[in-house]
Design an enzyme around this catalytic site. Structure first.
Site, PDB file in Angstrom:
ATOM      1  N   ASP A 146       0.527 -17.503   0.457  1.00  0.00           N
ATOM      2  CA  ASP A 146       0.182 -16.087   0.256  1.00  0.00           C
ATOM      3  C   ASP A 146      -0.775 -15.604   1.344  1.00  0.00           C
ATOM      4  OD1 ASP A 146       0.382 -13.613  -0.995  1.00  0.00           O
ATOM      5  OD2 ASP A 146      -1.104 -14.079  -2.551  1.00  0.00           O
ATOM      6  N   LYS A 162      -2.201 -13.342   4.103  1.00  0.00           N
ATOM      7  CA  LYS A 162      -2.189 -11.893   4.375  1.00  0.00           C
ATOM      8  C   LYS A 162      -3.617 -11.506   4.749  1.00  0.00           C
ATOM      9  CE  LYS A 162      -2.606 -11.130  -0.614  1.00  0.00           C
ATOM     10  NZ  LYS A 162      -2.098 -10.390  -1.781  1.00  0.00           N
ATOM     11  N   THR A 171       2.830 -12.014  -1.956  1.00  0.00           N
ATOM     12  CA  THR A 171       2.750 -10.570  -1.761  1.00  0.00           C
ATOM     13  C   THR A 171       3.993 -10.096  -1.004  1.00  0.00           C
ATOM     14  OG1 THR A 171       0.376 -10.836  -1.680  1.00  0.00           O
ATOM     15  CG2 THR A 171       1.255  -8.739  -0.869  1.00  0.00           C
ATOM     16  N   ASP A 201      -8.312 -18.023  -1.241  1.00  0.00           N
ATOM     17  CA  ASP A 201      -7.312 -17.790  -2.284  1.00  0.00           C
ATOM     18  C   ASP A 201      -6.161 -18.794  -2.236  1.00  0.00           C
ATOM     19  OD1 ASP A 201      -6.113 -16.729  -4.457  1.00  0.00           O
ATOM     20  OD2 ASP A 201      -5.910 -14.690  -3.696  1.00  0.00           O
ATOM     21  N   ASN A 261      -6.503 -12.110   2.410  1.00  0.00           N
ATOM     22  CA  ASN A 261      -6.913 -13.490   2.153  1.00  0.00           C
ATOM     23  C   ASN A 261      -7.556 -14.156   3.367  1.00  0.00           C
ATOM     24  OD1 ASN A 261      -6.154 -13.373  -0.482  1.00  0.00           O
ATOM     25  ND2 ASN A 261      -4.111 -14.252  -0.139  1.00  0.00           N
TER      26      ASN A 261
END
Ligand code: ADE
Length: 322
Positions: A158, A160, A213, A176, A163
């Site tokens: 994840d 992005k 996401t 995260d 994060n």
């Protein structure tokens, strides 16, 4: 029962015994050892607070997770994954470090590195876009951190700009890991967890159900429901694009339309997009994960010319944002 404490995080405290002689006692850190301050972030199951160790005055970010809510929503395995992955990733400046975990009746506490600069997304939104030099610097740190994670058998899944946090020196720290994948964890039967552990099968279950996401999700996750190390490199390509363009490459009115664009590789570069960066991104945003540029090749790509890989990267002064 569900919240097993492994690898106790401890410190020593100086006390005097009955005869007045100084003794050093090993004590586990707890809620009482910290002064809690401002809220840094809020998620659906947790709140991150700034906190200071009362003894050392060191500042941390403490993630407070609500046990009742986590059990009710069946998120126990994700909390365990986050703790287990962070405990495997304690030796890299580009990853938020987990120092202690403890609990009280109501909450679990993860004591983490404080990243006082907040999310990279916040800085990007303030700036609109980054120039090539800034993108190269932040991109290099993110890539070095991904290389470390992968070398330790962990896929983030994840990645992005939300994060990627920034510390006081504007160096990146990835956070995260609640949706990470630990490779070689074949349903918990590889000896890393005791037989009958409630985590058994967690990864196999999630591999078919988890989607990160929308904008950064790799095509293989959408088509085969399977993430691999190269899935993080797809997200990395999306991040480099976003830093330079100010928006992610695949963005539509809703998740479904975003997914359609991803599996069709339907994206374009804005006018004036730097040519060398474009070449790198075109080698990362490749539908077949096996054909994506591997990390060693990314490091040697012309876009990263001038970057000194390794420890020196983390001693370098961050370029002025422009
Ligand atoms: N928000 C979420 N995690 C954080 C951290 N470790 N430091 C600062 N802000 C945060």
């Amino acid at each position: 029962e569900e919240w097993k404490e492994r690898g106790a995080a401890v410190s020593t405290r100086q006390e005097v015994d009955a005869n007045g002689r100084p003794v050093s006692k090993v004590v586990k850190k707890g809620v009482k050892d910290f002064n809690f301050g401002r809220t840094l972030g809020e998620g659906s199951y947790s709140t991150v607070l700034a906190a200071t160790d009362r003894q050392t005055l060191r500042e941390y970010a403490i993630k407070v997770l609500d046990k009742r809510h986590i059990i009710k929503e069946k998120k126990v395995k994700y909390v365990n994954i986050e703790k287990d992955t962070l405990n495997r990733l304690t030796d890299h400046p580009g990853i938020v470090r987990l120092y202690y975990t403890f609990q009280d009746e109501r909450s679990l506490y993860f004591v983490l590195d404080l990243a006082s600069g907040g999310e990279l997304l916040g800085t990007l939104k303030k700036m609109g876009t980054f120039d090539e030099e800034c993108t190269r610097f932040y991109g290099a740190q993110i890539l070095d951190s991904i290389a470390y994670m992968h070398s330790r058998g962990i896929i983030h899944r994840d990645l992005k700009p939300e994060n990627v946090l920034l510390d006081d020196k504007m160096h990146t720290k990835i956070t995260d890991f609640g949706t990470a994948k630990i490779l070689g964890l074949n349903g918990g039967q590889d000896g890393s967890r005791p037989a009958g552990d409630p985590m058994d099968g967690a990864e196999t279950d999630r591999a078919v159900s988890f989607v990160g996401t929308a904008e950064y999700v790799s095509p293989e996750l959408l088509t085969d429901k399977n993430a691999c190390k190269a899935s993080d490199l797809w997200a990395f390509g999306c991040i480099i694009y976003q830093l330079l363009a100010g928006r992610p490459p695949f963005k539509a009115a809703n998740e479904y339309l975003t997914f359609q664009k991803i599996v069709a590789l339907d994206y374009t570069f804005p006018d004036g997009f730097p040519e060398v960066a474009r070449d790198l991104i075109e080698r990362l945003l490749v539908l077949d994960p096996a054909k994506r540029l591997p990390i060693d090749h990314i490091k040697n790509h012309q876009f990263f010319d001038g970057i000194i890989w390794g420890k020196g990267l983390w001693k370098q002064k961050a370029p002025r944002l422009r």
